[in-house]
Write an enzyme that holds these catalytic residues in place. Structure first.
Site, mmCIF file in Angstrom:
data_model
loop_
_atom_site.group_PDB
_atom_site.id
_atom_site.type_symbol
_atom_site.label_atom_id
_atom_site.label_comp_id
_atom_site.label_asym_id
_atom_site.label_seq_id
_atom_site.Cartn_x
_atom_site.Cartn_y
_atom_site.Cartn_z
ATOM 1 N N ASN A 118 0.820 -1.208 0.000
ATOM 2 C CA ASN A 118 0.000 0.000 0.000
ATOM 3 C C ASN A 118 0.868 1.278 0.000
ATOM 4 O OD1 ASN A 118 -2.356 1.747 0.204
ATOM 5 N ND2 ASN A 118 -3.412 -0.100 0.852
ATOM 6 N N ARG A 119 0.254 2.413 0.300
ATOM 7 C CA ARG A 119 0.874 3.704 0.013
ATOM 8 C C ARG A 119 1.581 4.349 1.204
ATOM 9 N NH1 ARG A 119 -3.543 2.976 -2.858
ATOM 10 N NH2 ARG A 119 -3.420 3.396 -5.096
ATOM 11 N N HIS A 160 3.291 0.079 -2.858
ATOM 12 C CA HIS A 160 3.660 -1.343 -2.953
ATOM 13 C C HIS A 160 5.161 -1.591 -3.071
ATOM 14 C CE1 HIS A 160 -0.474 -2.322 -2.810
ATOM 15 N NE2 HIS A 160 -0.771 -2.307 -4.098
ATOM 16 N N HIS A 172 -1.286 -9.942 -2.902
ATOM 17 C CA HIS A 172 -2.176 -9.143 -3.737
ATOM 18 C C HIS A 172 -2.990 -10.014 -4.709
ATOM 19 C CE1 HIS A 172 -3.692 -5.580 -5.679
ATOM 20 N NE2 HIS A 172 -2.860 -4.782 -5.059
ATOM 21 N N SER A 173 -3.498 -11.148 -4.238
ATOM 22 C CA SER A 173 -4.318 -11.997 -5.122
ATOM 23 C C SER A 173 -5.608 -11.284 -5.507
ATOM 24 C CB SER A 173 -4.650 -13.320 -4.432
ATOM 25 O OG SER A 173 -3.500 -14.148 -4.435
ATOM 26 N N TYR A 174 -5.983 -11.442 -6.773
ATOM 27 C CA TYR A 174 -7.242 -10.922 -7.307
ATOM 28 C C TYR A 174 -8.204 -12.099 -7.414
ATOM 29 C CZ TYR A 174 -5.152 -6.494 -9.030
ATOM 30 O OH TYR A 174 -4.550 -5.269 -9.149
ATOM 31 N N ASP A 219 -11.496 1.025 -2.741
ATOM 32 C CA ASP A 219 -10.034 0.895 -2.710
ATOM 33 C C ASP A 219 -9.604 1.483 -1.364
ATOM 34 O OD1 ASP A 219 -7.372 0.585 -3.259
ATOM 35 O OD2 ASP A 219 -7.377 1.743 -5.128
ATOM 36 N N GLN A 261 -7.226 -4.082 2.965
ATOM 37 C CA GLN A 261 -7.563 -3.214 1.850
ATOM 38 C C GLN A 261 -8.550 -3.964 0.962
ATOM 39 O OE1 GLN A 261 -6.218 -0.159 1.504
ATOM 40 N NE2 GLN A 261 -6.640 0.487 -0.589
ATOM 41 N N GLU A 270 -6.414 -7.361 0.762
ATOM 42 C CA GLU A 270 -5.002 -7.290 1.120
ATOM 43 C C GLU A 270 -4.902 -7.008 2.608
ATOM 44 O OE1 GLU A 270 -3.416 -4.226 -1.745
ATOM 45 O OE2 GLU A 270 -5.388 -4.585 -2.597
HETATM 46 C C1 GLA Z 1 -3.812 -1.699 -4.459
HETATM 47 C C2 GLA Z 1 -4.086 -0.248 -4.444
HETATM 48 C C3 GLA Z 1 -4.862 0.125 -5.656
HETATM 49 C C4 GLA Z 1 -4.131 -0.298 -6.890
HETATM 50 C C5 GLA Z 1 -3.837 -1.770 -6.845
HETATM 51 C C6 GLA Z 1 -2.990 -2.189 -8.022
HETATM 52 O O1 GLA Z 1 -4.916 -2.424 -4.160
HETATM 53 O O2 GLA Z 1 -4.760 0.183 -3.282
HETATM 54 O O3 GLA Z 1 -5.078 1.490 -5.666
HETATM 55 O O4 GLA Z 1 -2.913 0.399 -6.974
HETATM 56 O O5 GLA Z 1 -3.182 -2.095 -5.656
HETATM 57 O O6 GLA Z 1 -3.494 -1.726 -9.218
#
Ligand code: GLA
Length: 346
Positions: A76-77, A102, A173-175, A245, A282, A310
């Site tokens: 994350n940020r 990340h 970070h699995s989707y 998000d 997240q 996440e």
């Molecule tokens: C995380 C961030 C999102 C995005 C994804 C990757 O979940 O919070 O904003 O950057 O990763 O695309």
């Protein structure tokens, strides 16, 4: 163990298949520690893949939004791409507008991890991040163990030590798309998130510092709601995220593994429960997917083709003294665990 491909440097990348007696199967590559596929039963007992990704290493090398990867050093940020620790300011890459995201330009998701141990149901990967890598202080010795458990869980144990004070926040970070691995949007999935509060953000997705009650907002998932129900609501936070998000502040009673979220997909009956030792999660709804990436089986991943959960410490914690601390000091061991557990509802 098989060869998944080769890096431009010629280095070999491996892929492991982990299974349990119930037939669940996870394929994990040493590149980024990425979960490439995850097959779990539906209510008829049919196995199906529930994560986004690529068939080949090449797909991952061409660039992608962290599909299945281990994210570090800081998931994350970090606002303004810098933080101050013990009076010293550390500058990081601004790789997400003005912010750091990340772990930077070449985060843990792009490292070819070393295999430390492997058997049929578990895999331990290691990575030593040198002092100063991506601007972070301290040599960080990291170990991540994936285990497919008898009760259809993918358990992830994270461990790290440092030789200088530093910050760390590891996640996966699995989707997920419990219906069709990303062929159609996840808007009909129903989600419960065990959080009374979330961390609202500014327009660059950095938390304001407030822990805001979810009550009366589109962020109230204490009772299950379809993901799509309020995803386009006229709400400033929804607008900033382009959907969800956001970091949720998990309701916790102690230090152990506790339920963070539960997702149910009505067509297949599949249920995903996320348990974690972490204080936050997240919830990201694939708002940046736009159909340009062609994934496994030729599927083009459209907007909201997947969701991420996440597990983490809160975004921008290094600059938010009021948030749970992400500081790791020499002599301490960072340890967190998250389990993605699958079942079905009849
Ligand atoms: C995380 C961030 C999102 C995005 C994804 C990757 O979940 O919070 O904003 O950057 O990763 O695309």
């Amino acid at each position: 163990m098989e060869t998944f491909g080769k890096l431009p440097s010629g280095e070999e990348v491996k892929i492991f298949t982990l299974t349990n007696e119930a037939g669940m199967e996870a394929r994990i590559t040493t590149y980024g520690g990425i979960v490439v596929s995850l097959e779990v039963p539906d209510r008829q007992g049919r196995l199906g893949d529930v994560v986004l990704g690529f068939d080949t290493l090449d797909g991952y090398l061409k660039g992608h939004p962290y599909f299945g990867a281990i994210v570090g050093r800081y998931g994350n940020r970090i606002g303004g791409a810098q933080f101050t620790l013990d009076g010293v300011t550390y500058k990081l890459a601004a790789n997400n507008g003005p912010n750091h995201l990340h772990g930077g330009i070449e985060g843990f998701d792009k490292k070819n991890w070393k295999v430390e141990a492997a058997d049929g149901s578990s895999l331990t990967l290691g990575y030593v991040s040198p002092d100063g890598e991506e601007g972070y202080p301290g040599t960080l010795r990291t170990r991540v163990t994936y285990t497919v458990t008898p009760d259809n869980g993918l358990r992830i144990d994270y461990e790290a030590t440092t030789d200088k004070p530093t910050v760390v926040n590891l996640t996966n970070h699995s989707y997920f798309n419990l219906k069709d691995a990303g062929a159609t949007p996840i808007l009909d999935h129903e989600i419960m998130i065990n959080a009374d509060r979330f961390t609202p953000v500014d327009e660059t997705l950095i938390p304001t510092g407030e822990l805001r009650p979810v009550e009366g907002t589109p962020f109230d998932f204490r009772e299950p709601h379809k993901i799509g129900e309020r995803i386009d609501a006229d709400d400033e936070q929804i607008r900033f995220g382009g959907g969800y998000d956001h970091n949720f502040v998990l309701n916790r009673t102690g230090e152990g593994l506790e339920l963070a979220a539960r997702v149910y997909e009505p067509a297949t009956g599949r249920v995903l429960e996320v348990l974690t030792t972490e204080p936050g999660v997240q919830f990201y709804t694939g708002n940046f997917l736009d159909g340009t990436l062609e994934g496994k089986g030729g599927i083009r991943y459209q907007k909201r083709a997947a969701f991420c959960l996440e597990t983490q410490h809160f975004p921008d914690s290094p600059n938010k003294p009021q948030f749970p601390s992400v500081v790791l000091r020499p002599g301490e061991t960072y340890r967190t665990t998250t389990v993605y557990r699958f079942s079905v509802k009849k």
